[in-house]
Design an enzyme around this catalytic site. Structure first.
Site, PDB file in Angstrom:
ATOM      1  N   ASP A  13       0.874  -1.161   0.000  1.00 59.14           N
ATOM      2  CA  ASP A  13       0.000   0.000   0.000  1.00 59.14           C
ATOM      3  C   ASP A  13       0.924   1.228   0.000  1.00 59.14           C
ATOM      4  O   ASP A  13       2.113   1.111   0.334  1.00 59.14           O
ATOM      5  CB  ASP A  13      -0.865  -0.040   1.263  1.00 59.14           C
ATOM      6  CG  ASP A  13      -1.723   1.199   1.409  1.00 59.14           C
ATOM      7  OD1 ASP A  13      -2.324   1.624   0.413  1.00 59.14           O
ATOM      8  OD2 ASP A  13      -1.784   1.743   2.537  1.00 59.14           O
ATOM      9  N   LEU A  14       0.402   2.369  -0.369  1.00 56.64           N
ATOM     10  CA  LEU A  14       1.225   3.589  -0.423  1.00 56.64           C
ATOM     11  C   LEU A  14       0.928   4.544   0.736  1.00 56.64           C
ATOM     12  O   LEU A  14       1.777   4.791   1.596  1.00 56.64           O
ATOM     13  CB  LEU A  14       0.979   4.304  -1.759  1.00 56.64           C
ATOM     14  CG  LEU A  14       1.640   5.670  -1.918  1.00 56.64           C
ATOM     15  CD1 LEU A  14       3.153   5.547  -2.019  1.00 56.64           C
ATOM     16  CD2 LEU A  14       1.106   6.384  -3.166  1.00 56.64           C
ATOM     17  N   ASP A  15      -0.320   5.057   0.737  1.00 53.80           N
ATOM     18  CA  ASP A  15      -0.679   6.105   1.699  1.00 53.80           C
ATOM     19  C   ASP A  15      -0.685   5.548   3.119  1.00 53.80           C
ATOM     20  O   ASP A  15      -1.456   4.637   3.435  1.00 53.80           O
ATOM     21  CB  ASP A  15      -2.074   6.655   1.364  1.00 53.80           C
ATOM     22  CG  ASP A  15      -2.116   7.318  -0.009  1.00 53.80           C
ATOM     23  OD1 ASP A  15      -1.201   8.086  -0.315  1.00 53.80           O
ATOM     24  OD2 ASP A  15      -3.074   7.064  -0.766  1.00 53.80           O
ATOM     25  N   THR A  21       0.873  10.325   3.679  1.00 52.55           N
ATOM     26  CA  THR A  21      -0.247  10.956   2.979  1.00 52.55           C
ATOM     27  C   THR A  21      -1.577  10.580   3.603  1.00 52.55           C
ATOM     28  O   THR A  21      -2.583  11.243   3.333  1.00 52.55           O
ATOM     29  CB  THR A  21      -0.253  10.536   1.498  1.00 52.55           C
ATOM     30  OG1 THR A  21       0.213   9.195   1.442  1.00 52.55           O
ATOM     31  CG2 THR A  21       0.626  11.431   0.658  1.00 52.55           C
ATOM     32  N   TRP A  29     -10.351  15.326   3.786  1.00 53.52           N
ATOM     33  CA  TRP A  29     -11.735  14.851   3.992  1.00 53.52           C
ATOM     34  C   TRP A  29     -12.392  15.564   5.161  1.00 53.52           C
ATOM     35  O   TRP A  29     -13.599  15.818   5.139  1.00 53.52           O
ATOM     36  CB  TRP A  29     -11.769  13.338   4.226  1.00 53.52           C
ATOM     37  CG  TRP A  29     -11.673  12.519   2.987  1.00 53.52           C
ATOM     38  CD1 TRP A  29     -10.788  11.508   2.733  1.00 53.52           C
ATOM     39  CD2 TRP A  29     -12.504  12.607   1.812  1.00 53.52           C
ATOM     40  NE1 TRP A  29     -11.001  10.975   1.494  1.00 53.52           N
ATOM     41  CE2 TRP A  29     -12.044  11.630   0.899  1.00 53.52           C
ATOM     42  CE3 TRP A  29     -13.567  13.421   1.438  1.00 53.52           C
ATOM     43  CZ2 TRP A  29     -12.633  11.453  -0.356  1.00 53.52           C
ATOM     44  CZ3 TRP A  29     -14.147  13.249   0.182  1.00 53.52           C
ATOM     45  CH2 TRP A  29     -13.680  12.273  -0.697  1.00 53.52           C
ATOM     46  N   LYS A  49      -9.637   5.111   5.631  1.00 49.48           N
ATOM     47  CA  LYS A  49      -8.311   4.711   5.134  1.00 49.48           C
ATOM     48  C   LYS A  49      -8.416   3.535   4.167  1.00 49.48           C
ATOM     49  O   LYS A  49      -9.070   2.541   4.470  1.00 49.48           O
ATOM     50  CB  LYS A  49      -7.392   4.349   6.305  1.00 49.48           C
ATOM     51  CG  LYS A  49      -6.926   5.572   7.063  1.00 49.48           C
ATOM     52  CD  LYS A  49      -5.937   5.209   8.156  1.00 49.48           C
ATOM     53  CE  LYS A  49      -5.540   6.464   8.921  1.00 49.48           C
ATOM     54  NZ  LYS A  49      -4.893   6.137  10.186  1.00 49.48           N
ATOM     55  N   SER A 120      -2.169   0.416  -4.433  1.00 46.82           N
ATOM     56  CA  SER A 120      -2.782   1.593  -3.812  1.00 46.82           C
ATOM     57  C   SER A 120      -4.091   1.916  -4.518  1.00 46.82           C
ATOM     58  O   SER A 120      -4.160   1.862  -5.749  1.00 46.82           O
ATOM     59  CB  SER A 120      -1.842   2.793  -3.935  1.00 46.82           C
ATOM     60  OG  SER A 120      -2.533   3.972  -3.562  1.00 46.82           O
ATOM     61  N   ALA A 121      -5.090   2.299  -3.730  1.00 43.62           N
ATOM     62  CA  ALA A 121      -6.377   2.715  -4.299  1.00 43.62           C
ATOM     63  C   ALA A 121      -6.293   4.110  -4.911  1.00 43.62           C
ATOM     64  O   ALA A 121      -7.232   4.563  -5.559  1.00 43.62           O
ATOM     65  CB  ALA A 121      -7.439   2.702  -3.209  1.00 43.62           C
ATOM     66  N   LYS A 151     -10.754  -2.095  -1.784  1.00 42.66           N
ATOM     67  CA  LYS A 151     -10.470  -2.756  -0.509  1.00 42.66           C
ATOM     68  C   LYS A 151     -11.714  -2.601   0.378  1.00 42.66           C
ATOM     69  O   LYS A 151     -12.337  -1.555   0.316  1.00 42.66           O
ATOM     70  CB  LYS A 151      -9.270  -2.081   0.180  1.00 42.66           C
ATOM     71  CG  LYS A 151      -7.979  -2.154  -0.643  1.00 42.66           C
ATOM     72  CD  LYS A 151      -6.895  -1.254  -0.050  1.00 42.66           C
ATOM     73  CE  LYS A 151      -5.698  -1.182  -1.001  1.00 42.66           C
ATOM     74  NZ  LYS A 151      -4.608  -0.312  -0.530  1.00 42.66           N
ATOM     75  N   GLU A 175       0.210  -2.915   4.805  1.00 42.64           N
ATOM     76  CA  GLU A 175      -0.941  -1.996   4.873  1.00 42.64           C
ATOM     77  C   GLU A 175      -0.989  -1.225   6.182  1.00 42.64           C
ATOM     78  O   GLU A 175      -0.504  -1.706   7.201  1.00 42.64           O
ATOM     79  CB  GLU A 175      -2.236  -2.831   4.815  1.00 42.64           C
ATOM     80  CG  GLU A 175      -2.881  -2.918   3.469  1.00 42.64           C
ATOM     81  CD  GLU A 175      -3.531  -1.606   3.019  1.00 42.64           C
ATOM     82  OE1 GLU A 175      -3.667  -0.674   3.828  1.00 42.64           O
ATOM     83  OE2 GLU A 175      -3.895  -1.526   1.840  1.00 42.64           O
ATOM     84  N   ASP A 176      -1.640  -0.061   6.151  1.00 41.74           N
ATOM     85  CA  ASP A 176      -1.899   0.678   7.405  1.00 41.74           C
ATOM     86  C   ASP A 176      -3.392   0.722   7.726  1.00 41.74           C
ATOM     87  O   ASP A 176      -3.769   1.244   8.771  1.00 41.74           O
ATOM     88  CB  ASP A 176      -1.390   2.124   7.304  1.00 41.74           C
ATOM     89  CG  ASP A 176      -2.216   2.938   6.331  1.00 41.74           C
ATOM     90  OD1 ASP A 176      -2.490   2.435   5.217  1.00 41.74           O
ATOM     91  OD2 ASP A 176      -2.625   4.058   6.678  1.00 41.74           O
TER      92      ASP A 176
END
Ligand code: BG6
Ligand code: MG
Length: 224
Positions: A13-15, A21, A29, A49, A120-121, A151, A175-176
């Protein structure tokens, strides 16, 4: 769980994993929630998230019982406004925004011959990776616009393994977000959750912070 020796690749995952981020998404948001009069709390922030842009907006509106208060066009303009707020933050990013220990981990993976892909989404992930100076590690990235399901559906993590020509059982997903850990588990990969062990209780392995994400720590956790 797979053994450490089974593992040949990592699907990231990225963020919130590679860079913070996740905090920028939350901030952007929160502004939208204030604008539409939906009360914000940390639980709502956590629930967003890993979730796609429109799904995030819909979740915010549902929380405020406002799911029918806006037309589709109005929703698109709220989501666009959120993205513009978010991009203002992303455009200020530099390699200094890489979370601690991540650069070292990516280099170690490359040196030791592991493969890696991005799951990443976010439609902004190419820009984020470019600003971080990490694009070279993620030449294999799932295009979120081609996905049928977001996800916690496993589709994105299955595709991340496919890009590496690996079976999911040979991959670790990182993932976070709770929705992301659920997606990794459902894909049949070994899950590493980075962050709060309560929120990420279903992760196979939990590290409370990115500095703990090392091959040695992963080996110890898997061989335990
Ligand atoms: C995920 C984030 O990586 O991407 C979510 O965790 C975000 O918070 C989603 O909503 C979609 O991102 P974007 O940049 O396409 O709006
Ligand atoms: Mg994330």
């Amino acid at each position: 769980m797979a053994t450490f020796e089974d593992i040949k690749g990592f699907v990231f995952d990225l963020d919130g994993v590679i860079t913070d981020t996740a905090a920028f998404h939350t901030q952007a948001w929160h502004q939208v929630a204030d604008k539409v009069g939906v009360e914000w709390d940390d639980q709502l922030g956590d629930a967003l998230k890993g979730i796609s842009r429109m799904d995030s907006l819909n979740l915010i509106l549902e929380r405020g019982n406002k799911e029918n208060a806006f037309t589709e066009d109005e929703k698109v303009s709220l989501a666009t406004e959120k993205n513009e707020n978010y991009l203002t933050l992303v455009n200020q990013m530099t390699p200094a925004n890489i979370l601690p220990g991540i650069s070292e981990f990516l280099v170690a993976l490359q040196d030791q011959g592991y493969q890696m892909s991005l799951a990443s989404a976010s439609k902004n992930s190419p820009l984020v990776l470019k600003n971080l100076g990490l694009s070279r590690f993620f030449t294999k990235a799932v295009d979120p616009t081609t996905l049928k399901h977001g996800k916690p559906d496993p589709e994105i993590f299955r595709r991340g393994a496919e890009l590496l020509a690996l079976d999911p059982s040979q991959c670790i997903g990182v993932e976070d977000a709770a929705a992301g850990v659920a997606a990794i588990n459902a894909a049949g990969e070994t899950s590493i959750g980075i962050g709060n062990p309560e929120t990420l209780a279903s992760a196979d392995i939990n590290f409370t912070k990115t500095t703990l994400l090392t091959l040695d720590n992963i080996k110890s956790a898997m061989d335990r």
